[in-house]
Design an enzyme around this catalytic site. Structure first.
Site, short mmCIF file in Angstrom:
data_model
loop_
_atom_site.label_atom_id
_atom_site.label_comp_id
_atom_site.label_asym_id
_atom_site.label_seq_id
_atom_site.Cartn_x
_atom_site.Cartn_y
_atom_site.Cartn_z
N TRP A 124 -23.34 -23.10 -5.13
CA TRP A 124 -22.75 -22.29 -6.21
C TRP A 124 -23.43 -22.54 -7.56
O TRP A 124 -22.78 -22.55 -8.61
CB TRP A 124 -21.24 -22.52 -6.32
CG TRP A 124 -20.50 -22.19 -5.06
CD1 TRP A 124 -20.07 -23.05 -4.12
CD2 TRP A 124 -20.13 -20.88 -4.60
NE1 TRP A 124 -19.45 -22.38 -3.08
CE2 TRP A 124 -19.47 -21.04 -3.36
CE3 TRP A 124 -20.30 -19.60 -5.12
CZ2 TRP A 124 -18.97 -19.97 -2.63
CZ3 TRP A 124 -19.80 -18.54 -4.38
CH2 TRP A 124 -19.14 -18.71 -3.15
N ASP A 128 -8.05 10.94 0.54
CA ASP A 128 -6.76 10.67 -0.10
C ASP A 128 -6.83 11.03 -1.58
O ASP A 128 -7.88 10.92 -2.22
CB ASP A 128 -6.39 9.19 0.07
CG ASP A 128 -5.09 8.85 -0.62
OD1 ASP A 128 -4.03 9.21 -0.08
OD2 ASP A 128 -5.14 8.24 -1.70
N GLU A 172 -6.03 15.76 1.16
CA GLU A 172 -4.63 15.53 0.81
C GLU A 172 -4.41 16.10 -0.59
O GLU A 172 -4.53 15.41 -1.60
CB GLU A 172 -4.30 14.03 0.84
CG GLU A 172 -2.81 13.76 0.67
CD GLU A 172 -2.52 12.41 0.04
OE1 GLU A 172 -1.46 11.85 0.34
OE2 GLU A 172 -3.34 11.92 -0.76
#
Length: 893
Positions: free
Chosen positions: A247, A503, A561
């Site tokens: 890291w 959607d 939709e």
């Protein structure tokens, strides 16, 4: 249309003779003619004249000659304009062909083993191919590259509006005042498409950016080398870190180009391999440093504390590049032809387990899919596929658009599910959320590069959804289109999804996002200043990209939709529409949910017919209830009808007998599903578990319910117990699906042919209509009155056979009709404005589907009669005290 070669040779053949010279006018006559001409141009009469003299008429020969010359000049001017347009079109086509050839040459140079373009006859073409105009010079042959791919061929022959007129407006006269707005929207689509094809060759090549962006093995690099590409224009520095390098933030820094595209390479010696956890760290121009999950990552995992092992509230990206032995090997190909009628099973894999945990992809494929296939569904629609850090969002607050939901397994497990679905002969759709994204800045795209824009609107009014609290995409940005179109292409190519349910389309179509709008003001609310034309262009591009696939384009299905009911959503792009195949019929389910709370006398035939057929005339997916109707705060349709009686009274062997609420609820549940399927649309959708009347509601684990899975699972054991009515409801659903397959119930509604209810009597509670292949549907909504000899109209004459009866014993009914004995025949003259009539036994609270088994000629009659309120079709003589439900003081209601 004319070719440039022919245009250059076309001339008007008009014989023009030179007029004979006229004698010179005297000065007074010339002045008079001048005054007359001036008066004709200027309505004001000059001073000194009372009225202008009339113009001097020409002789008939000269007038005819003048008209002939004018026509010849107009024709020559028109031909010149057409020749110029044809030359311009040819130049554009040649430039496009050169661009395609250059892109093809570049790809061949990078991949010499690329196969040649396959023959177009190997697969059905999604468009009607049209021959190029014949050119004697051979220029058209020179414009077509020899190694042109199928995608490039479809791009070249793509259908476009005729003469600048949209078919959408020609077929819908009420749209004529808005044609300039719709055509402007289409021109914006053409402009964006031309820009993409100029830069990348084809729309498909542009949408394959997922192969470049994100983490991938480095092209032409050593084994194990990894290249990371990211778009972050707001970052000053960018680096990749992970567990492979401890890291360390700035060990591997990237280089930025002029457009904000970052590229960095990680050598094999660094140890970045399959399964490594990664994050991208950036520094903004104001000096802030922050880390994010890569936007194009293919997998995420929840973080754990290395010492204690406790899970944390954030996620890390995972480099996904499995070895050959761990990759899924595809065994079945995607279907190339869509079924005649779609019967969609909507499912959420995470809540598919009966245990209080998340279900997995492989469990769903092995345990749930066989049952779905057995019921007769031919398509599975998966919800919450794209990964979302917040599980309680039901998958509608996406954080990682290219990663499969990690709680249910890995990407290879999801491929196993889709492959098994194809092996059973079913299509597999995906529920995509491209209207908005989660506001999660740690795991998602919000403030990805440290700015409020990136792929979203920078304006807070446009960039945030006022009710959902999510970020709204800016579809006018080039990189936003790259990201979302590549996302569609990624799921379609890598996971072989056959279709997509988009959607939140309403939130995309309008700048106000549909918030506090009831859409009852007509077309003026759909177009103009309210419309988000950039979002419309994206939807047109997405549908066009799927249609342009020569191999699987004909089988691809897209569903919108949209609650606004905008005209043109399900019309082809070149007609001026958005290009969807189907739209969700969202109005009837809400009306059914309200009707379920009301008593029997409100279940009148006219009201039921009105709520089922009151929908947009475009192709629609019909459903009684989806996941929306059973979310926390509401209930499933069955639980609304039966309520608390479902907890202890669903047994068929109760000593007290069947509970009245259960008897009523089971009967109405079956009738509502039958009527909604036959009258409601061109496709059918059922949410997982509702086929057997799943009780209660859906509520995902969250802080408000103590992270409970109690209502985020499916109780499959209820349907497996034959002593409960759940098993009967599931058997009825399977019989209904098979009836659609045999009788073409849904297929008959295509092309705008909505069934007409020719018999609708509120006083008797009976309705009847024709549907499918010579089928007659009859329903008696009366709560307790049965009719032993009820006559309804029949379009054809013959003998009927019983196909489906909601009152059958195997479906939890009383079995009052014997299918072996009941074979009614038509008789008599016209009835209900149909050719003849048929007498049927109609039990109370039941519906039947009859199919014409034998047909004969309709009897001829002298006069056309009608069915009145006083004659309900009873053939026998009953005493005056027998209540026939004919209305008046003795009405049964």
């Amino acid at each position: 249309e004319f070719t440039p070669t022919r245009m250059a040779t076309m001339r008007a053949s008009v014989a023009v003779r030179t007029p004979a010279p006229r004698p010179a006018m005297r000065r007074a006559n010339r002045r008079a003619c001048h005054i007359v001409c001036e008066a004709a141009d200027n309505p004001k009469v000059p001073e000194g004249l009372v009225a202008p003299p009339p113009p001097v008429p020409l002789p008939p020969e000269m007038e005819a000659r003048r008209v002939e010359l004018a026509k010849a000049a107009a024709l020559e001017a028109k031909l010149k304009v057409q020749a110029a347009k044809a030359a311009s079109d040819a130049a554009k086509a040649k430039a496009r062909a050169e661009t395609i050839a250059a892109a093809e040459a570049a790809r061949v140079a990078t991949d010499p083993a690329r196969p040649a373009r396959p023959a177009m006859g190997d697969a059905p073409s999604p468009v009607e191919s049209s021959e190029a105009p014949h050119d004697t010079s051979g220029s058209w042959d020179e414009m077509i590259p020899e190694n042109e791919t199928d995608e490039e061929y479809v791009t070249r022959v793509r259908l476009r509006p005729i003469h600048g007129r949209l078919a959408l407006c020609r077929n819908e006269p009420s749209l004529m005042p808005y044609e300039h707005l719709l055509y402007g929207r289409y021109q914006r689509f053409e402009g964006r498409l031309e820009e993409i094809e100029k830069n990348h060759g084809t729309l498909q090549a542009f949408a394959e950016s997922y192969k470049e962006y994100g983490l991938h093995p480095k092209p032409d690099g050593a084994p194990g080398d990894v290249r990371y590409v990211e778009y972050a224009p707001g970052a000053k520095r960018l680096s990749l870190m992970g567990d492979f390098n401890g890291w360390k933030a700035w060990e591997f820094e990237g280089e930025r180009d002029e457009f904000g595209k970052w590229t960095l390479d990680v050598p094999a010696a660094a140890g970045l391999e399959h399964g490594s956890q990664v994050r991208v760290v950036m520094e903004s121009h104001d000096g802030r440093q922050f880390d994010r999950v890569p936007a194009w990552i293919h997998r995420i995992v929840q973080c754990c504390d290395e010492e204690s092992g406790e899970t944390r509230c954030y996620h890390n990206g995972v480099y996904h590049d499995p070895p050959e032995g761990e990759r899924h090997e595809w065994r079945h190909e995607k279907p190339r032809v869509r079924p005649a009628s779609l019967r969609i099973y909507e499912a959420h894999v995470g809540m598919s387990s009966e245990e209080t945990r998340c279900g997995t992809y492989r469990e769903f494929a092995d345990e749930v899919l066989p049952r779905v296939k057995e019921l007769g569904y031919n398509c599975v629609q998966l919800m919450a596929v794209a990964d979302h850090a917040y599980y309680a969002s039901f998958g509608y607050q996406v954080t990682n658009f290219f990663a499969a939901a990690h709680r249910s397994g890995g990407p290879e497990d999801l491929k196993y599910l889709v492959d098994k679905c194809h092996g059973m002969g079913m299509q597999c759709f995906m529920d995509v959320v491209h209207a908005h994204a989660s506001d999660n800045a740690i795991d998602g795209l919000n403030e990805f590069d440290g700015t409020g824009g990136h792929l979203f609107h920078e304006d807070p009014w446009m960039g945030w959804h006022g009710l959902w609290g999510t970020r709204m995409f800016d579809f006018g940005k080039y990189e936003t289109l790259r990201f979302l179109l590549s996302n569609i292409r990624y799921w379609s190519e890598e996971f072989k999804f056959d279709g997509f349910r988009f959607d939140g389309v309403t939130a995309m179509l309008y700048k106000h996002r549909g918030i506090h709008w009831d859409f009852i003001g007509g077309h003026a609310e759909f177009y103009g200043d309210h419309a988000d034309n950039d979002a419309c262009v994206y939807l047109m591009l997405a549908n066009q990209m799927l249609r342009d696939d020569p191999k699987f384009g004909p089988a691809a299905v897209t569903i919108a939709e949209d609650v606004s009911g905008q005209t043109g959503v399900c019309r082809p792009v070149w007609h001026g529409g958005l290009g969807f195949d189907l739209r969700l019929s969202m109005g009837p389910p809400d009306h059914w949910a309200r009707l379920a709370h009301e008593p029997d006398f409100n279940w009148s035939p006219s009201r039921v017919v009105g709520l089922v057929t009151g929908r947009n005339p475009e192709p629609a997916v019909s459903y009684l209830e989806s996941h929306d109707q059973c979310l926390v705060g509401d209930k499933t349709f069955a639980f609304t009808l039966m309520d608390a009686a479902m907890y202890g009274c669903m047994s068929k062997s109760r000593p007290e007998g069947t509970h009245p609420a259960v008897e009523r609820g089971v009967a109405l549940h079956k009738m509502a599903r039958l009527l909604q399927l036959t009258l409601g649309g061109e496709a059918w959708l059922n949410f997982m578990g509702n086929e057997f009347g799943h009780p209660e509601w859906v509520d995902f684990p969250r802080e408000g319910n103590g992270e409970s899975f109690q209502h985020a699972r499916r109780q499959w054991s209820l349907r497996d117990n034959d002593d409960l009515f759940y098993a009967d409801l599931e058997r009825f659903d399977g019989a209904l699906m098979r009836s659609d397959e045999d009788c073409k119930l849904l297929a008959s509604n295509r092309g705008g042919f909505t069934p007409t209810v020719h018999h609708c009597k509120d006083d008797s509670g009976v309705l009847a209509f024709h549907v499918g292949a010579n089928c007659l549907v009859v329903a008696n909504l009366h709560p307790h009155e049965s009719y032993p000899f009820y006559r309804v109209g029949s379009e054809r004459a013959g003998r009927y056979e019983l196909v489906l009866d909601t009152d059958a014993k195997q479906f939890g009914g009383w079995g009052r009709i014997d299918p072996e004995v009941t074979k009614p025949e038509t008789e008599g003259g016209p009835c209900d404005w149909q050719g003849t009539g048929v007498c049927l036994y109609l039990p109370s609270r039941s519906a039947q589907i009859y199919r014409l088994a034998d047909e004969w000629d309709v009897p001829e009659v002298d006069q056309y009669v009608y069915h009145n309120d006083n004659d309900l079709g009873y053939a026998g003589g009953y005493d005056d005290e027998y209540d026939t439900g004919g209305g008046g003081d003795d009405a049964v209601w």
